[in-house]
Design an enzyme around this catalytic site. Sequence first.
Site, PDB file in Angstrom:
ATOM      1  N   ASN A   1      67.128  57.802 -26.227  1.00 25.12           N
ATOM      2  CA  ASN A   1      66.077  57.328 -27.133  1.00 25.12           C
ATOM      3  C   ASN A   1      65.592  58.476 -28.017  1.00 25.12           C
ATOM      4  O   ASN A   1      65.243  59.548 -27.517  1.00 25.12           O
ATOM      5  CB  ASN A   1      64.902  56.753 -26.328  1.00 25.12           C
ATOM      6  CG  ASN A   1      63.985  55.890 -27.180  1.00 25.12           C
ATOM      7  OD1 ASN A   1      64.163  55.806 -28.404  1.00 25.12           O
ATOM      8  ND2 ASN A   1      63.017  55.253 -26.559  1.00 25.12           N
TER       9      ASN A   1
ATOM     10  N   LYS B   1      69.856  42.700 -25.752  1.00 29.08           N
ATOM     11  CA  LYS B   1      68.844  41.678 -25.455  1.00 29.08           C
ATOM     12  C   LYS B   1      68.226  41.150 -26.746  1.00 29.08           C
ATOM     13  O   LYS B   1      67.953  39.964 -26.881  1.00 29.08           O
ATOM     14  CB  LYS B   1      67.731  42.268 -24.578  1.00 29.08           C
ATOM     15  CG  LYS B   1      68.130  42.560 -23.138  1.00 29.08           C
ATOM     16  CD  LYS B   1      66.967  43.257 -22.429  1.00 29.08           C
ATOM     17  CE  LYS B   1      67.329  43.775 -21.060  1.00 29.08           C
ATOM     18  NZ  LYS B   1      67.578  42.741 -20.068  1.00 29.08           N
TER      19      LYS B   1
ATOM     20  N   HIS C   1      66.185  48.887 -33.275  1.00 28.71           N
ATOM     21  CA  HIS C   1      65.619  50.037 -32.574  1.00 28.71           C
ATOM     22  C   HIS C   1      66.222  50.024 -31.163  1.00 28.71           C
ATOM     23  O   HIS C   1      66.224  48.987 -30.495  1.00 28.71           O
ATOM     24  CB  HIS C   1      64.090  49.918 -32.510  1.00 28.71           C
ATOM     25  CG  HIS C   1      63.483  50.901 -31.552  1.00 28.71           C
ATOM     26  ND1 HIS C   1      63.664  52.250 -31.683  1.00 28.71           N
ATOM     27  CD2 HIS C   1      62.745  50.724 -30.415  1.00 28.71           C
ATOM     28  CE1 HIS C   1      63.047  52.877 -30.693  1.00 28.71           C
ATOM     29  NE2 HIS C   1      62.479  51.967 -29.909  1.00 28.71           N
TER      30      HIS C   1
ATOM     31  N   SER D   1      56.055  50.631 -30.189  1.00 28.50           N
ATOM     32  CA  SER D   1      55.141  50.114 -29.163  1.00 28.50           C
ATOM     33  C   SER D   1      53.707  50.164 -29.658  1.00 28.50           C
ATOM     34  O   SER D   1      53.354  50.957 -30.525  1.00 28.50           O
ATOM     35  CB  SER D   1      55.270  50.942 -27.892  1.00 28.50           C
ATOM     36  OG  SER D   1      56.504  50.670 -27.285  1.00 28.50           O
TER      37      SER D   1
ATOM     38  N   GLU E   1      56.057  60.505 -32.867  1.00 25.81           N
ATOM     39  CA  GLU E   1      55.044  60.192 -31.864  1.00 25.81           C
ATOM     40  C   GLU E   1      54.949  61.338 -30.869  1.00 25.81           C
ATOM     41  O   GLU E   1      54.260  61.237 -29.853  1.00 25.81           O
ATOM     42  CB  GLU E   1      55.348  58.880 -31.171  1.00 25.81           C
ATOM     43  CG  GLU E   1      56.669  58.815 -30.457  1.00 25.81           C
ATOM     44  CD  GLU E   1      56.940  57.441 -29.892  1.00 25.81           C
ATOM     45  OE1 GLU E   1      56.416  57.180 -28.801  1.00 25.81           O
ATOM     46  OE2 GLU E   1      57.653  56.648 -30.527  1.00 25.81           O
TER      47      GLU E   1
ATOM     48  N   THR F   1      65.999  56.888 -19.848  1.00 29.38           N
ATOM     49  CA  THR F   1      65.907  56.479 -21.256  1.00 29.38           C
ATOM     50  C   THR F   1      65.245  57.559 -22.107  1.00 29.38           C
ATOM     51  O   THR F   1      64.608  57.260 -23.112  1.00 29.38           O
ATOM     52  CB  THR F   1      65.159  55.125 -21.407  1.00 29.38           C
ATOM     53  OG1 THR F   1      63.810  55.281 -20.945  1.00 29.38           O
ATOM     54  CG2 THR F   1      65.820  54.033 -20.612  1.00 29.38           C
TER      55      THR F   1
ATOM     56  N   CYS G   1      57.461  54.303 -32.189  1.00 32.99           N
ATOM     57  CA  CYS G   1      58.822  54.419 -32.762  1.00 32.99           C
ATOM     58  C   CYS G   1      58.932  53.780 -34.141  1.00 32.99           C
ATOM     59  O   CYS G   1      59.972  53.863 -34.795  1.00 32.99           O
ATOM     60  CB  CYS G   1      59.837  53.762 -31.839  1.00 32.99           C
ATOM     61  SG  CYS G   1      59.738  54.345 -30.156  1.00 32.99           S
TER      62      CYS G   1
ATOM     63  N   SER H   1      57.075  46.165 -21.864  1.00 30.74           N
ATOM     64  CA  SER H   1      57.491  46.701 -23.159  1.00 30.74           C
ATOM     65  C   SER H   1      58.690  45.927 -23.700  1.00 30.74           C
ATOM     66  O   SER H   1      58.824  45.728 -24.911  1.00 30.74           O
ATOM     67  CB  SER H   1      57.793  48.206 -23.071  1.00 30.74           C
ATOM     68  OG  SER H   1      58.994  48.472 -22.384  1.00 30.74           O
TER      69      SER H   1
HETATM   70  N1  CAA Z   1      74.750  47.339 -11.512  1.00 34.23           N
HETATM   71  C1  CAA Z   1      74.629  46.778 -12.731  1.00 34.23           C
HETATM   72  N2  CAA Z   1      73.412  46.511 -13.298  1.00 34.23           N
HETATM   73  C2  CAA Z   1      72.321  46.823 -12.585  1.00 34.23           C
HETATM   74  C3  CAA Z   1      72.393  47.399 -11.306  1.00 34.23           C
HETATM   75  C4  CAA Z   1      73.680  47.664 -10.758  1.00 34.23           C
HETATM   76  N3  CAA Z   1      73.836  48.227  -9.568  1.00 34.23           N
HETATM   77  N4  CAA Z   1      71.134  47.594 -10.865  1.00 34.23           N
HETATM   78  C5  CAA Z   1      70.283  47.154 -11.844  1.00 34.23           C
HETATM   79  N5  CAA Z   1      71.009  46.690 -12.877  1.00 34.23           N
HETATM   80  C6  CAA Z   1      70.525  46.141 -14.125  1.00 34.23           C
HETATM   81  C7  CAA Z   1      69.347  45.199 -13.965  1.00 34.23           C
HETATM   82  O1  CAA Z   1      69.741  43.895 -13.635  1.00 34.23           O
HETATM   83  C8  CAA Z   1      68.710  45.295 -15.326  1.00 34.23           C
HETATM   84  O2  CAA Z   1      69.431  44.512 -16.250  1.00 34.23           O
HETATM   85  P1  CAA Z   1      68.692  43.268 -16.980  1.00 34.23           P
HETATM   86  O3  CAA Z   1      67.510  43.853 -17.710  1.00 34.23           O
HETATM   87  O4  CAA Z   1      69.739  42.755 -17.907  1.00 34.23           O
HETATM   88  O5  CAA Z   1      68.295  42.357 -15.896  1.00 34.23           O
HETATM   89  C9  CAA Z   1      68.955  46.744 -15.745  1.00 34.23           C
HETATM   90  O6  CAA Z   1      70.011  47.216 -14.905  1.00 34.23           O
HETATM   91  C10 CAA Z   1      67.753  47.643 -15.555  1.00 34.23           C
HETATM   92  O7  CAA Z   1      67.300  47.453 -14.258  1.00 34.23           O
HETATM   93  P2  CAA Z   1      65.749  47.403 -13.928  1.00 34.23           P
HETATM   94  O8  CAA Z   1      65.068  46.491 -14.902  1.00 34.23           O
HETATM   95  O9  CAA Z   1      65.566  47.147 -12.500  1.00 34.23           O
HETATM   96  O10 CAA Z   1      65.418  48.930 -14.290  1.00 34.23           O
HETATM   97  P3  CAA Z   1      64.124  49.758 -14.190  1.00 34.23           P
HETATM   98  O11 CAA Z   1      63.098  49.145 -13.337  1.00 34.23           O
HETATM   99  O12 CAA Z   1      64.618  51.108 -13.834  1.00 34.23           O
HETATM  100  O13 CAA Z   1      63.516  49.766 -15.687  1.00 34.23           O
HETATM  101  C11 CAA Z   1      63.343  50.134 -18.001  1.00 34.23           C
HETATM  102  C12 CAA Z   1      64.294  49.805 -16.864  1.00 34.23           C
HETATM  103  C13 CAA Z   1      62.174  49.164 -17.992  1.00 34.23           C
HETATM  104  C14 CAA Z   1      64.083  50.002 -19.311  1.00 34.23           C
HETATM  105  C15 CAA Z   1      62.839  51.611 -17.808  1.00 34.23           C
HETATM  106  O14 CAA Z   1      63.931  52.474 -17.961  1.00 34.23           O
HETATM  107  C16 CAA Z   1      61.767  51.995 -18.789  1.00 34.23           C
HETATM  108  O15 CAA Z   1      60.578  51.752 -18.529  1.00 34.23           O
HETATM  109  N6  CAA Z   1      62.150  52.639 -19.962  1.00 34.23           N
HETATM  110  C17 CAA Z   1      61.203  53.079 -20.962  1.00 34.23           C
HETATM  111  C18 CAA Z   1      60.599  51.909 -21.737  1.00 34.23           C
HETATM  112  C19 CAA Z   1      61.530  51.314 -22.765  1.00 34.23           C
HETATM  113  O16 CAA Z   1      62.515  51.898 -23.167  1.00 34.23           O
HETATM  114  N7  CAA Z   1      61.174  50.101 -23.227  1.00 34.23           N
HETATM  115  C20 CAA Z   1      61.942  49.434 -24.257  1.00 34.23           C
HETATM  116  C21 CAA Z   1      61.093  48.514 -25.109  1.00 34.23           C
HETATM  117  S1  CAA Z   1      59.705  49.427 -25.816  1.00 34.23           S
HETATM  118  C22 CAA Z   1      60.403  50.309 -27.094  1.00 34.23           C
HETATM  119  O17 CAA Z   1      61.459  49.984 -27.563  1.00 34.23           O
HETATM  120  C23 CAA Z   1      59.671  51.502 -27.594  1.00 34.23           C
HETATM  121  C24 CAA Z   1      60.317  52.706 -27.062  1.00 34.23           C
HETATM  122  O18 CAA Z   1      61.241  53.243 -27.670  1.00 34.23           O
HETATM  123  C25 CAA Z   1      59.868  53.236 -25.761  1.00 34.23           C
END
Ligand code: CAA
Length: 405
Positions: A294, A250, A241, A327, A82, A157, A114, A206
């Site tokens: 990733n 999850k 994945h 995605s 991609e 990521t 992906c 996502s």
């Molecule tokens: N101590 C321990 N854990 C903590 C913490 C702390 N101090 N602060 C936050 N966390 C935890 C949160 O509770 C959360 O865990 P849960 O999901 O179990 O609740 C985790 O850390 C992440 O926190 P946030 O959700 O607040 O994090 P974020 O807003 O920074 O977003 C993300 C995380 C959405 C994955 C972001 O990194 C992102 O957008 N990544 C790219 C998209 C992605 O990878 N999507 C995956 C599905 S799509 C796919 O698979 C295709 C692909 O390859 C992209």
Amino acid sequence: MKTIGIDTLGIYVPRYVLPLDTLAQARGVPVEKIHLGLGARAMAVAPPWEDTVTLAANAAARALAQAQVSRDEIGLLVVATETAVDHAKPASIFLHDLLGLPANCRTFELKHACYSGTAGVMMAAEWVRSGSARGRKALVVAADIARYDLASSAEFTQGAGAAAMIVGENPRLLALDGVSGVYARNVYDFWRPLDRREALVDGKFSLSCYLDALDGAADEYRALTAGAGPLLERFAAFLYHTPFPKMAYKAHLRLFEREWTRAGGDPAGLAEAAEASYAALVDPALDAARLVGNTYTASLYLCLAWLAEQRGAQLEGRDLALFSYGSGCCAEFFGGRLVEGSARHAAGIGLAAMLAARESVSVERYEELSRAGSAGGTPPADTRAHCFFSGVTDHKRNYERTASV
Ligand code: CAA
């Protein structure tokens, strides 16, 4: 039915790695969020002389060397990515040249976020099964550089790497079971408009798209294999994945809960049983993803490589479940068996050694490399790579060999 699957798996990751605790510190993010919340420890950083083509060619060179197949035996070359390098000219034709593949070889590039690595593997398996291969093998290479905006929440990521798979009859690694559950739906969870180098993502959405797609694909797989027993009892490992390791956690908890409920399990025992299942059946495959980040199309196959290399002896003859998600979205749930003798073959992947030999970079150096993107350049003399990207002249990309591939 013929036994068809992945005969040999070659992995390549860039030589540079950024420990994520240093990035967390630089961005003012608690390190526990990255280590525990995302389950990630480090990410691969691609230098300017590495792009999708060189990652793919370097992985493919390793697969071909390990398989010891002659170039003339490859009749189909598919590059899944991609993060393509040109809107029209496919990455595959550069590989065809760099690898010295025969002229009578079909080559093309595949895209579906992906997921397309799995689309390539499945198409290659069908090509073999149909007889069109005429005894030849397919080379399917999944390669990507995951880039998000600096200082965005997705920055942690990122990653880069490639997985090359030789697909053919009587595979020495993974025999596919020939059954797939698939799921597709038009969603805007992650995308990269044509004028952007960095991907855009609706992060939380996502995650839910991924889990919905897992439900849909697993449901179809279960229905197609009804009579083969409960899903959770059939497989010695579940590979997902892995955009970040916590996503695999999850995913498994979601699958486990649905299967548990379906089987009439006691809700009071669910949480403990799900954690135990994750620890035994999923976590052992995730160490490489934790340290590479990733790799988009290659992510699932990086997990397979790690599991086969590290746990091959215990898992020979056992079935694995694999879940691929792209995605946009398309997903596939399928099964495969690590064939007898596969542990010895998998030992040749050399993934642990490759990860151990990487060079750590500072946050400043990572930002410098990130801003340079894939501009081209000359690698240090000691590179492990077989080829590199030297730059663009007259709108044409130039690739150089560093060794015979
Ligand atoms: N101590 C321990 N854990 C903590 C913490 C702390 N101090 N602060 C936050 N966390 C935890 C949160 O509770 C959360 O865990 P849960 O999901 O179990 O609740 C985790 O850390 C992440 O926190 P946030 O959700 O607040 O994090 P974020 O807003 O920074 O977003 C993300 C995380 C959405 C994955 C972001 O990194 C992102 O957008 N990544 C790219 C998209 C992605 O990878 N999507 C995956 C599905 S799509 C796919 O698979 C295709 C692909 O390859 C992209």
